[in-house]
Design an enzyme around this catalytic site. Sequence first.
Site, PDB file in Angstrom:
ATOM      1  N   ASP A  33      15.070 -34.917   6.598  1.00 49.39           N
ATOM      2  CA  ASP A  33      15.724 -34.394   7.286  1.00 49.39           C
ATOM      3  C   ASP A  33      16.500 -34.178   7.977  1.00 49.39           C
ATOM      4  O   ASP A  33      17.249 -35.293   8.759  1.00 49.39           O
ATOM      5  CB  ASP A  33      14.803 -33.079   8.065  1.00 49.39           C
TER       6      ASP A  33
ATOM      7  N   ASP B  66       8.482 -33.633   1.289  1.00 46.62           N
ATOM      8  CA  ASP B  66      10.813 -33.350   2.564  1.00 46.62           C
ATOM      9  C   ASP B  66       9.733 -33.864   3.424  1.00 46.62           C
ATOM     10  O   ASP B  66       9.641 -33.688   4.140  1.00 46.62           O
ATOM     11  CB  ASP B  66      10.247 -31.562   2.089  1.00 46.62           C
TER      12      ASP B  66
ATOM     13  N   SER C 137       6.115 -38.337 -12.729  1.00 49.45           N
ATOM     14  CA  SER C 137       5.694 -39.660 -13.598  1.00 49.45           C
ATOM     15  C   SER C 137       4.135 -38.368 -14.433  1.00 49.45           C
ATOM     16  O   SER C 137       4.366 -37.727 -13.394  1.00 49.45           O
ATOM     17  CB  SER C 137       5.043 -40.666 -12.561  1.00 49.45           C
TER      18      SER C 137
END
Lengths: 808, 115
Positions: free
Chosen positions: A350, A347, A275
């Site tokens: 995991d 991130d 975006s």
Amino acid sequence: MRYLKAIVVSLIAILVVCSLNRPWGSIPAFGPLLSPFVGFWQNAESVSDSDEEISLDGTQAPVTVVFDDMAVPHVFAKNDHDVYFAQGYLTARDRLWQMEFQTHAAAGRLSEIVGDRALPLDRFNREIGMTYGAEQAMKAMMGDPIAKQIVEAYSAGVNAWISRLKPADYPIEYKLLGYSPEPWSVLKCALLLKAMTSTLASGADDLQMSNVRQKFGAAVTNDLFPDYPDHEDPIIPPGTKWDFKPLNVPKSADTGTIANSLAMNWPARDPAIGSNDWAVGAQKSATGYPILANDPHLTLSLPSIWYQIQLVSPTMNACGVSLPGSPGVIIGFNKNIAWGVTNVGADVLDFYKIRFRDASKQEYFHGGVWKPVRRRLEVIKVKGQADVIDTVYYTHHGPIVNQAGQRGFRANIPSGYAARWIAHEPTNELRCYYILNRAKNYTDYVEALAYYGAPAQNFVFADNNKDIAISPNGKFPLKWKEQGKYLLDGTNPAHDWQGWIPPAQNPRVKNPPRGFVSSANQFSTDPSYPYYINWQFAPAERGIRINQRLAAMQRVTTDSMRQLQNDLYNLRAAIALPKLLPTINASTLINDQARALTILKSWNYQNDTSAIGATIFTEWNRQLNDAIWKDEFDRGDTLLTRLPSFDRTLRLIEREPKAHWFDNVNTRPTETMADVLVSSFRATCDTLAKKHGPIGPAWAWGTHKATAIRHLVPGLDAFSALNVQIGGGSGIVNATTERTGPSWRMVVELGPTPRAQGIYPGGQSGNPGSPNYRNMIETWRQGQLTELVYLQSAQDKNLHLKRKMTLK
Amino acid sequence: MLQILLIALISLLAQLIFPWWSLAIIAFLVCLWRSQSAGRAFFYGFMGIALIWIGYALLIHLRTDGILTGRMSQLLFKTTNAILPLLVTTLIGGLVGGLAGLSGFFVRQVTVNQR
């Protein structure tokens, strides 16, 4: 004989009625569907101009709703409870099926509606713990008096609408799929927010990266998959000072021995989902106040992702777009501030390898001791079949996610991987939006952001005190560098998430000297930021282009912002082609290939609908990347890997033209860079000729790309908008690709009274039988915006206002 | 003709309240009460329901500019011609009405003869 005739004919009549009254596989029940009294005919709508008064149980005082000519409701309530109640009621009125379908999907309940073909997806959503995450979020909401009030009032409003429905009134999708709406709940609001987290923060390639490292070693992997790219222009301008004392970052632990070449089916990051948002400061704008713009790119769909609304109560007057199923305004403005969001790409998912004690999976090893596994039974109801029961095993990391869509896979995978995912954290995003919707200034903005968890977003901000700001914001785990780039060891406590980056230390910049802030999913910061958020983000082209243009602009107006949102300049082509084209030996090309080269050489790098150059470049870009890397990285076996980024490929071409990677290891001769460039160019031309015929208008970018805005039910082309002729593409500021693109475009001029414009590719109504189903698409396609009517009171006059509704 | 009118009107009322298949019961009952031949019974039932279904469907079609009719035609018949949904609606309604009327006639035959 007479008896026989009477019996046989009556039986035939009954048989015909019964077979028309039930669905046959995916064919709907034609009797109720065709009946003008209860069937699809009842879903045909005309635009009403007359005022309405509706008696409802649930409002504390009468609520006035004014509708404008885009069917956007402007809700005037006397208290906060009623404003959210009305939002729930009105959203359900327009989008009930969509709201329920999306939450069914998130909860792993699609098989109930469509049968066992949805089973793999349902299993996947159960195993990744979507409902578990929603339950956690619900706990957080219900523990907060404000969030509790909002979400309960909203749910009551949705239910007030549902309870009025007779089967004839059901949205048409219920009639086609043969089911009926169920009561709404607070959990469904939470599921809806989790669905957004899943869309924006569930991509992962930990496994692919582990496989790459196992195959090529750490040195090659570090070289080809660096932690910071060549071309970048981060969101927080380089040189911005960090005015906090950082926490100690955990010491990095060895992750060298985890991968064992597992084949696990996990969606990779979708680079097309991204975006843009930016704000220019007062010194750069023609109005003397900041101007803010936002266009979130998502999968384009009908009914639309967004629902426009204005919410007015004694404590707020917020206007913008909401997500059907969630209370409040998600992107918008009020009298004092405007805000927008883009995805961060942190991130926050995991995978941990779990060592179970034995096949019974009752205990797992962690930190030198055996810890109990929690089981959660997932009962999946399947339409027309027996229930399917799936056991999901939870460790303290999170649920064990097995390969989705395969039966009997557990026998093959003695120990699975647990997912540690931000979506399982008890976060309370509603509180953030509650404050933002009412915010008056930068301080309120900072307070609101501290409540926000996931999916992490770049919150852009502007107010009429002439402050602008941006913050890549969310709940970020405190990690060592590269923690989670590869699979992690679930037995080693050093591999656990060790805590959180304090919200006050999330990257943030206010009123930078350059006079604007912007984000386009690129790196949040340069490497000077003391914490690790991720090693990769979206390619930088959009961000660089936006920053170049904003830097050059003076006396910015809404229209210049609108034009920037519709910018079609292909920066990647502009950077790469001057390096690629001179290497091509034109004498080796024949006929159409030579013509393609000529066209590409004279292309102005604009991805407009008629550009043939855009088609050739895009396809060539893909083929070139494959030609360089696939022979080594994707050998067609079960080992799931990934290819280096285009940024890295370009560096190879620019600075390492003799690299051995250019050679195709599957062929005897040693290919050079020039060989690969020519052969991939030829292959590109052949591929396009096969698809579109000889080079000509059929190769035009708009036709080749054929953007489709599809109905949420796959295959319902009649309710979709296919082959929408619009320029843009992946990596272009106007990021309209085949299936994704700007799902909402908004520009807000701050000032004594804000002036705003916006558009989304759809319509307020989710009903294909309504004139408001996709009435905004053409305006959106042309790159135009419409006024976002912002009223101060229910009595305000505005040319766009159509009718009133009173809820009491 | 009286039968057609009765089937049309009573089934209209029934369908406003009861499930769509209530039309079959009405057609059945009217033809059980009065029908001269198998052919006529089918005709009464067919026409009574077909008239109501095409009438109501056409009214909705015209009042809403046929937006949904076109999209449903695309969905069900892969063409945007609005005639098809109207035609199929009429035929299906008529068929059910006709079969129910026919059953009414044959059941009437049994009961009348027993008297």
